[in-house]
Design an enzyme around this catalytic site. Structure first.
Site, PDB file in Angstrom:
ATOM      1  N   LYS A 197       0.835  -1.210   0.000  1.00  0.00           N
ATOM      2  CA  LYS A 197       0.000   0.000   0.000  1.00  0.00           C
ATOM      3  C   LYS A 197       0.869   1.259   0.000  1.00  0.00           C
ATOM      4  O   LYS A 197       0.655   2.165  -0.796  1.00  0.00           O
ATOM      5  CB  LYS A 197      -0.923   0.017   1.234  1.00  0.00           C
ATOM      6  CG  LYS A 197      -1.811  -1.210   1.354  1.00  0.00           C
ATOM      7  CD  LYS A 197      -2.703  -1.132   2.574  1.00  0.00           C
ATOM      8  CE  LYS A 197      -1.957  -1.170   3.897  1.00  0.00           C
ATOM      9  NZ  LYS A 197      -1.272  -2.456   4.186  1.00  0.00           N
ATOM     10  N   ARG A 235      11.975  -5.777   4.336  1.00  0.00           N
ATOM     11  CA  ARG A 235      11.620  -4.350   4.287  1.00  0.00           C
ATOM     12  C   ARG A 235      12.549  -3.523   5.172  1.00  0.00           C
ATOM     13  O   ARG A 235      12.892  -3.921   6.281  1.00  0.00           O
ATOM     14  CB  ARG A 235      10.174  -4.143   4.731  1.00  0.00           C
ATOM     15  CG  ARG A 235       9.849  -2.647   4.780  1.00  0.00           C
ATOM     16  CD  ARG A 235       8.417  -2.348   4.810  1.00  0.00           C
ATOM     17  NE  ARG A 235       7.750  -2.853   5.989  1.00  0.00           N
ATOM     18  CZ  ARG A 235       6.479  -2.628   6.240  1.00  0.00           C
ATOM     19  NH1 ARG A 235       5.757  -1.931   5.392  1.00  0.00           N
ATOM     20  NH2 ARG A 235       5.924  -3.127   7.319  1.00  0.00           N
ATOM     21  N   ARG A 274      -0.477  -9.551  12.864  1.00  0.00           N
ATOM     22  CA  ARG A 274      -1.061  -8.482  12.031  1.00  0.00           C
ATOM     23  C   ARG A 274      -1.910  -9.083  10.907  1.00  0.00           C
ATOM     24  O   ARG A 274      -2.950  -8.524  10.538  1.00  0.00           O
ATOM     25  CB  ARG A 274       0.056  -7.614  11.441  1.00  0.00           C
ATOM     26  CG  ARG A 274       0.720  -6.746  12.496  1.00  0.00           C
ATOM     27  CD  ARG A 274       2.056  -6.202  12.041  1.00  0.00           C
ATOM     28  NE  ARG A 274       1.955  -5.276  10.942  1.00  0.00           N
ATOM     29  CZ  ARG A 274       2.975  -4.931  10.158  1.00  0.00           C
ATOM     30  NH1 ARG A 274       4.170  -5.459  10.357  1.00  0.00           N
ATOM     31  NH2 ARG A 274       2.801  -4.064   9.197  1.00  0.00           N
TER      32      ARG A 274
END
Ligand code: AP5
Length: 210
Positions: free
Chosen positions: A13, A123, A168
């Site tokens: 996103k 990441r 999550r």
């Protein structure tokens, strides 16, 4: 244009929001980034949010709705904005309507859970400007430990630890995924299948926006 980006944690996103924001000259509002800034600044909201975020759970609705209300009332939002990470449940989506914020399009970036866990381990993020990289798929220029945009030192987010990513993902499937049906019923949902290459997902995202 007022746009929502939906998707699992790590679906991309934030990565796609950067491209859309540049193309349409509208700001991205990431409630995750706003909360991380509050934690870094040691504010009351930040202190409340830190332990919750480190566990991969959702920060209480009243806290994020109030942050969202404040941010969307800023002058740079007059021509629209991209919501990245909000709404996260039906109550937050209802709150947007109660605030009179009419959404034009919702893009859901679809990525399998297995790919998510792998992506999160690679990441790296910039705590100074919020930019996001991946050691393999979207490396920073030259030195992979330094932000290309602002030269900040890149870090691995505490909530990118594999056990927190699983928590999550569970929160996403239980609470956020039902928003697809919510927005599908309103006729404004488009699905984008997340691709292996960032630029391929970008192309499909712009096709969904056309
Ligand atoms: P938040 O910061 O919003 O995290 P998230 O939604 O879990 O999403 P991420 O930022 O982790 O991922 P992303 O989809 O933006 O992926 P990215 O582009 O970085 O929220 C964090 C926490 O804050 C929540 O857990 C919650 O506690 C709290 N919170 C926030 N908003 C809230 C709300 N509204 N209500 C309550 N609590 C809230 O990409 C991931 C990686 O993959 C990157 O390394 C990227 O380079 C790479 N990548 C991207 N696209 C591709 C591709 N196509 N191929 C290969 N790699 C790719």
């Amino acid at each position: 244009m007022k746009l929502i980006l939906l998707g699992a944690p790590g679906a991309g996103k934030g990565t796609q929001a950067e491209n859309i924001s540049r193309h349409y000259s509208i700001p991205t509002i990431s409630t995750g980034n706003i909360l991380r800034e509050a934690i870094a600044a040691g504010t009351e909201v930040g202190l409340k949010a830190k332990a919750i975020m480190d566990r991969g759970e959702l920060v209480p609705n009243d806290v994020v709705i109030s942050l969202l209300k404040e941010r969307t009332s800023q002058p740079d939002c007059a021509n629209g904005f991209i919501l990245d990470g909000f709404p996260r449940n039906i109550a937050q989506a209802d709150a947007l309507e109660e605030l009179g914020i009419m959404i034009d399009r919702v893009i859901s970036i679809e990525v399998e859970d297995g790919a998510i866990v792998e992506r999160m381990s690679g990441r790296r993020t910039c705590p100074d400007c919020g930019a996001s990289y991946h050691i393999l798929y979207k490396p920073a220029d030259n030195d992979s430990t330094v932000c290309t945009s602002c030269k900040g030192k890149l870090i691995q987010r505490p909530d990118d630890a594999p056990e927190v990513v699983l928590s999550r993902l569970k929160v996403f499937h239980d609470q956020t995924e039902p928003l697809k049906e919510y927005y599908s019923k309103k006729g404004i949902l488009k699905l984008v299948i997340g691709q292996e290459k960032v630029e391929d997902t970008t192309r499909l995202t712009f096709e969904a926006l056309a």
